[in-house]
Write an enzyme that holds these catalytic residues in place. Sequence first.
Site, PDB file in Angstrom:
ATOM      1  N   GLU A   1       9.700  -2.514   4.009  1.00  0.00           N
ATOM      2  CA  GLU A   1       8.952  -2.372   2.746  1.00  0.00           C
ATOM      3  C   GLU A   1       9.895  -1.909   1.626  1.00  0.00           C
ATOM      4  O   GLU A   1       9.778  -2.351   0.477  1.00  0.00           O
ATOM      5  CB  GLU A   1       7.799  -1.387   2.926  1.00  0.00           C
ATOM      6  CG  GLU A   1       6.669  -1.970   3.779  1.00  0.00           C
ATOM      7  CD  GLU A   1       5.586  -0.964   4.130  1.00  0.00           C
ATOM      8  OE1 GLU A   1       4.485  -1.416   4.448  1.00  0.00           O
ATOM      9  OE2 GLU A   1       5.830   0.251   4.101  1.00  0.00           O
TER      10      GLU A   1
ATOM     11  N   GLY B   1       0.834  -1.199   0.000  1.00  0.00           N
ATOM     12  CA  GLY B   1       0.000   0.000   0.000  1.00  0.00           C
ATOM     13  C   GLY B   1       0.871   1.251   0.000  1.00  0.00           C
ATOM     14  O   GLY B   1       2.103   1.175  -0.098  1.00  0.00           O
TER      15      GLY B   1
ATOM     16  N   GLY C   1       2.310   3.442   8.654  1.00  0.00           N
ATOM     17  CA  GLY C   1       2.130   2.247   9.500  1.00  0.00           C
ATOM     18  C   GLY C   1       3.462   1.798  10.113  1.00  0.00           C
ATOM     19  O   GLY C   1       3.523   0.766  10.774  1.00  0.00           O
TER      20      GLY C   1
HETATM   21  C1  5RP Z   1       2.968   0.886   6.256  1.00  0.00           C
HETATM   22  C2  5RP Z   1       2.628   1.464   4.926  1.00  0.00           C
HETATM   23  C3  5RP Z   1       1.281   1.173   4.384  1.00  0.00           C
HETATM   24  O1  5RP Z   1       1.411   0.555   3.149  1.00  0.00           O
HETATM   25  C4  5RP Z   1       0.526   2.470   4.244  1.00  0.00           C
HETATM   26  O2  5RP Z   1       0.491   3.085   5.513  1.00  0.00           O
HETATM   27  C5  5RP Z   1      -0.895   2.240   3.735  1.00  0.00           C
HETATM   28  O3  5RP Z   1      -1.670   1.575   4.677  1.00  0.00           O
HETATM   29  P1  5RP Z   1      -3.215   1.258   4.436  1.00  0.00           P
HETATM   30  O4  5RP Z   1      -3.285   0.271   3.310  1.00  0.00           O
HETATM   31  O5  5RP Z   1      -3.676   0.657   5.757  1.00  0.00           O
HETATM   32  O6  5RP Z   1      -3.925   2.545   4.119  1.00  0.00           O
HETATM   33  O7  5RP Z   1       3.407   2.133   4.284  1.00  0.00           O
HETATM   34  O8  5RP Z   1       4.234   1.287   6.673  1.00  0.00           O
END
Ligand code: 5RP
Length: 220
Positions: A104, A83, A98
Amino acid sequence: MDRAKQEAGYRAADCVRDGDVIGIGTGSTVLYAMERIQERIVEEGLNILGVPTSHQAAYRAVEMDIPLTTLDAHPRLNLAIDGADQVDPGLMMIKGRGGAHLREKCVADAADTFIVIVDESKCVQALSGAVPVEVLPFACMPVLRRLTDIGGKGEIRTGSGKDGPVISDNGNIIIDCTFREIPSPAKLERTLACIPGIVESGLFTRYIKKTKLIVGKKEY
Ligand code: 5RP
């Protein structure tokens, strides 16, 4: 919004081919991709291996019987699904709200194709707001000072009860750094990478060529 995330997640999962080794990102949108991968494993006998980018992703994969592996065993991945928090028209991104952007980015770097799944609310004309920065605890205060020097305003991320800093899966602190504007995300990513103590920033500007963006719609 969940419907949009689901559509994006399912479309990404349908890009996975038998025998692929894939990166599994973190967050609510990726959970939909995992849900569809699980379905395909059961229904089609899809044979894949996943490299999770966080304890959360690993935990959910185990719950869903999605087989896991590591970057040590598979330094090259067929694709990664993840994401994003913001994506601009040039496919530059902010990730890590997140807190999982370090792993990532390792996984995105290892992947031949980087599939980014978002709902429409994540698509912006220009990146803005806080850039997550993972920082070695030893260097937290000097990094805050250096962020101020380059025009940022850093804030140590705390838990919901404000009961101390959030600790990443890698044992580090996350600083959310706000800039008045981000005229060149690529330049800012390079600048942040040069500050000792910053392990990784949530700016993703180097994977444009291999990025496939899937934007889920509310109605489909
Ligand atoms: C976590 C991220 C996630 O991919 C990003 O925060 C998107 O999260 P969501 O799909 O819950 O909106 O980078 O580090």
